[in-house]
Design a protein around this motif. Sequence first.
Motif, PDB file in Angstrom:
ATOM      1  N   ILE A 261       0.845  -1.205   0.000  1.00 14.74           N
ATOM      2  CA  ILE A 261       0.000   0.000   0.000  1.00 14.74           C
ATOM      3  C   ILE A 261       0.875   1.248   0.000  1.00 14.74           C
ATOM      4  O   ILE A 261       0.623   2.204  -0.747  1.00 14.74           O
ATOM      5  CB  ILE A 261      -0.965  -0.011   1.212  1.00 14.74           C
ATOM      6  CG1 ILE A 261      -1.992  -1.136   1.046  1.00 14.74           C
ATOM      7  CG2 ILE A 261      -1.653   1.336   1.371  1.00 14.74           C
ATOM      8  CD1 ILE A 261      -2.836  -1.382   2.272  1.00 14.74           C
ATOM      9  N   VAL A 262       1.914   1.232   0.834  1.00 18.72           N
ATOM     10  CA  VAL A 262       2.820   2.382   0.889  1.00 18.72           C
ATOM     11  C   VAL A 262       3.502   2.578  -0.463  1.00 18.72           C
ATOM     12  O   VAL A 262       3.635   3.710  -0.952  1.00 18.72           O
ATOM     13  CB  VAL A 262       3.859   2.208   2.023  1.00 18.72           C
ATOM     14  CG1 VAL A 262       4.948   3.256   1.932  1.00 18.72           C
ATOM     15  CG2 VAL A 262       3.179   2.241   3.378  1.00 18.72           C
ATOM     16  N   ASP A 263       3.930   1.489  -1.098  1.00 14.53           N
ATOM     17  CA  ASP A 263       4.566   1.588  -2.419  1.00 14.53           C
ATOM     18  C   ASP A 263       3.609   2.173  -3.446  1.00 14.53           C
ATOM     19  O   ASP A 263       4.006   3.000  -4.283  1.00 14.53           O
ATOM     20  CB  ASP A 263       5.061   0.216  -2.880  1.00 14.53           C
ATOM     21  CG  ASP A 263       6.251  -0.272  -2.069  1.00 14.53           C
ATOM     22  OD1 ASP A 263       6.907   0.580  -1.408  1.00 14.53           O
ATOM     23  OD2 ASP A 263       6.518  -1.495  -2.095  1.00 14.53           O
ATOM     24  N   GLU A 264       2.342   1.779  -3.411  1.00 13.35           N
ATOM     25  CA  GLU A 264       1.351   2.319  -4.342  1.00 13.35           C
ATOM     26  C   GLU A 264       1.164   3.813  -4.125  1.00 13.35           C
ATOM     27  O   GLU A 264       1.064   4.591  -5.076  1.00 13.35           O
ATOM     28  CB  GLU A 264       0.014   1.596  -4.162  1.00 13.35           C
ATOM     29  CG  GLU A 264      -0.063   0.239  -4.793  1.00 13.35           C
ATOM     30  CD  GLU A 264      -1.446  -0.382  -4.636  1.00 13.35           C
ATOM     31  OE1 GLU A 264      -2.443   0.369  -4.726  1.00 13.35           O
ATOM     32  OE2 GLU A 264      -1.507  -1.601  -4.424  1.00 13.35           O
ATOM     33  N   ILE A 265       1.114   4.223  -2.866  1.00  8.68           N
ATOM     34  CA  ILE A 265       0.937   5.639  -2.557  1.00  8.68           C
ATOM     35  C   ILE A 265       2.138   6.434  -3.064  1.00  8.68           C
ATOM     36  O   ILE A 265       1.991   7.522  -3.633  1.00  8.68           O
ATOM     37  CB  ILE A 265       0.720   5.842  -1.046  1.00  8.68           C
ATOM     38  CG1 ILE A 265      -0.614   5.245  -0.625  1.00  8.68           C
ATOM     39  CG2 ILE A 265       0.782   7.323  -0.680  1.00  8.68           C
ATOM     40  CD1 ILE A 265      -0.856   5.214   0.855  1.00  8.68           C
ATOM     41  N   LYS A 266       3.341   5.873  -2.874  1.00 13.62           N
ATOM     42  CA  LYS A 266       4.549   6.574  -3.346  1.00 13.62           C
ATOM     43  C   LYS A 266       4.549   6.685  -4.859  1.00 13.62           C
ATOM     44  O   LYS A 266       4.999   7.693  -5.410  1.00 13.62           O
ATOM     45  CB  LYS A 266       5.797   5.827  -2.871  1.00 13.62           C
ATOM     46  CG  LYS A 266       6.091   6.017  -1.418  1.00 13.62           C
ATOM     47  CD  LYS A 266       7.362   5.269  -1.016  1.00 13.62           C
ATOM     48  CE  LYS A 266       7.651   5.441   0.460  1.00 13.62           C
ATOM     49  NZ  LYS A 266       8.845   4.691   0.883  1.00 13.62           N
ATOM     50  N   LYS A 267       4.079   5.671  -5.552  1.00 18.58           N
ATOM     51  CA  LYS A 267       4.029   5.697  -7.012  1.00 18.58           C
ATOM     52  C   LYS A 267       3.057   6.749  -7.510  1.00 18.58           C
ATOM     53  O   LYS A 267       3.270   7.366  -8.561  1.00 18.58           O
ATOM     54  CB  LYS A 267       3.653   4.329  -7.571  1.00 18.58           C
ATOM     55  CG  LYS A 267       4.750   3.302  -7.466  1.00 18.58           C
ATOM     56  CD  LYS A 267       4.277   1.955  -8.022  1.00 18.58           C
ATOM     57  CE  LYS A 267       5.310   0.888  -7.815  1.00 18.58           C
ATOM     58  NZ  LYS A 267       4.855  -0.423  -8.283  1.00 18.58           N
ATOM     59  N   GLU A 268       1.973   6.942  -6.811  1.00 17.15           N
ATOM     60  CA  GLU A 268       0.938   7.908  -7.216  1.00 17.15           C
ATOM     61  C   GLU A 268       1.455   9.341  -7.101  1.00 17.15           C
ATOM     62  O   GLU A 268       1.023  10.207  -7.832  1.00 17.15           O
ATOM     63  CB  GLU A 268      -0.327   7.731  -6.397  1.00 17.15           C
ATOM     64  CG  GLU A 268      -1.093   6.470  -6.734  1.00 17.15           C
ATOM     65  CD  GLU A 268      -2.309   6.289  -5.839  1.00 17.15           C
ATOM     66  OE1 GLU A 268      -2.569   7.141  -4.968  1.00 17.15           O
ATOM     67  OE2 GLU A 268      -2.991   5.264  -6.006  1.00 17.15           O
ATOM     68  N   LYS A 269       2.358   9.583  -6.177  1.00 19.07           N
ATOM     69  CA  LYS A 269       2.871  10.950  -5.980  1.00 19.07           C
ATOM     70  C   LYS A 269       3.843  11.304  -6.999  1.00 19.07           C
ATOM     71  O   LYS A 269       4.282  11.374  -7.873  1.00 19.07           O
ATOM     72  CB  LYS A 269       3.528  11.069  -4.614  1.00 19.07           C
ATOM     73  CG  LYS A 269       2.529  11.034  -3.504  1.00 19.07           C
ATOM     74  CD  LYS A 269       3.228  11.263  -2.190  1.00 19.07           C
ATOM     75  CE  LYS A 269       2.211  11.262  -1.054  1.00 19.07           C
ATOM     76  NZ  LYS A 269       2.795  11.532   0.199  1.00 19.07           N
TER      77      LYS A 269
END
Length: 75
Positions: A67-75
């Motif tokens: 989930i954290v990796d997905e959030i970082k990718k979105e930014k």
Amino acid sequence: MDKLSFKDKMDIMEAICTIIVSVMAIWGTVVAWENGFWHKLKHIADHVHAQIEMEEKSGASNAISAIVDEIKKEK
């Protein structure tokens, strides 16, 4: 004198066999207790429980990381 019928004889044999099986079960439980079987069984159960907890924690950790990796990718 009254003679016992076949059914009466079978009922008596069933009662005797039930008593014998019950005594053997109690005896087996006592022998298992004396040999520490129940302690060994508890140790195995605790070990398996600890493994399951570790897997659940690592699974939750991996899910959080994803989930954290997905959030970082979105930014």
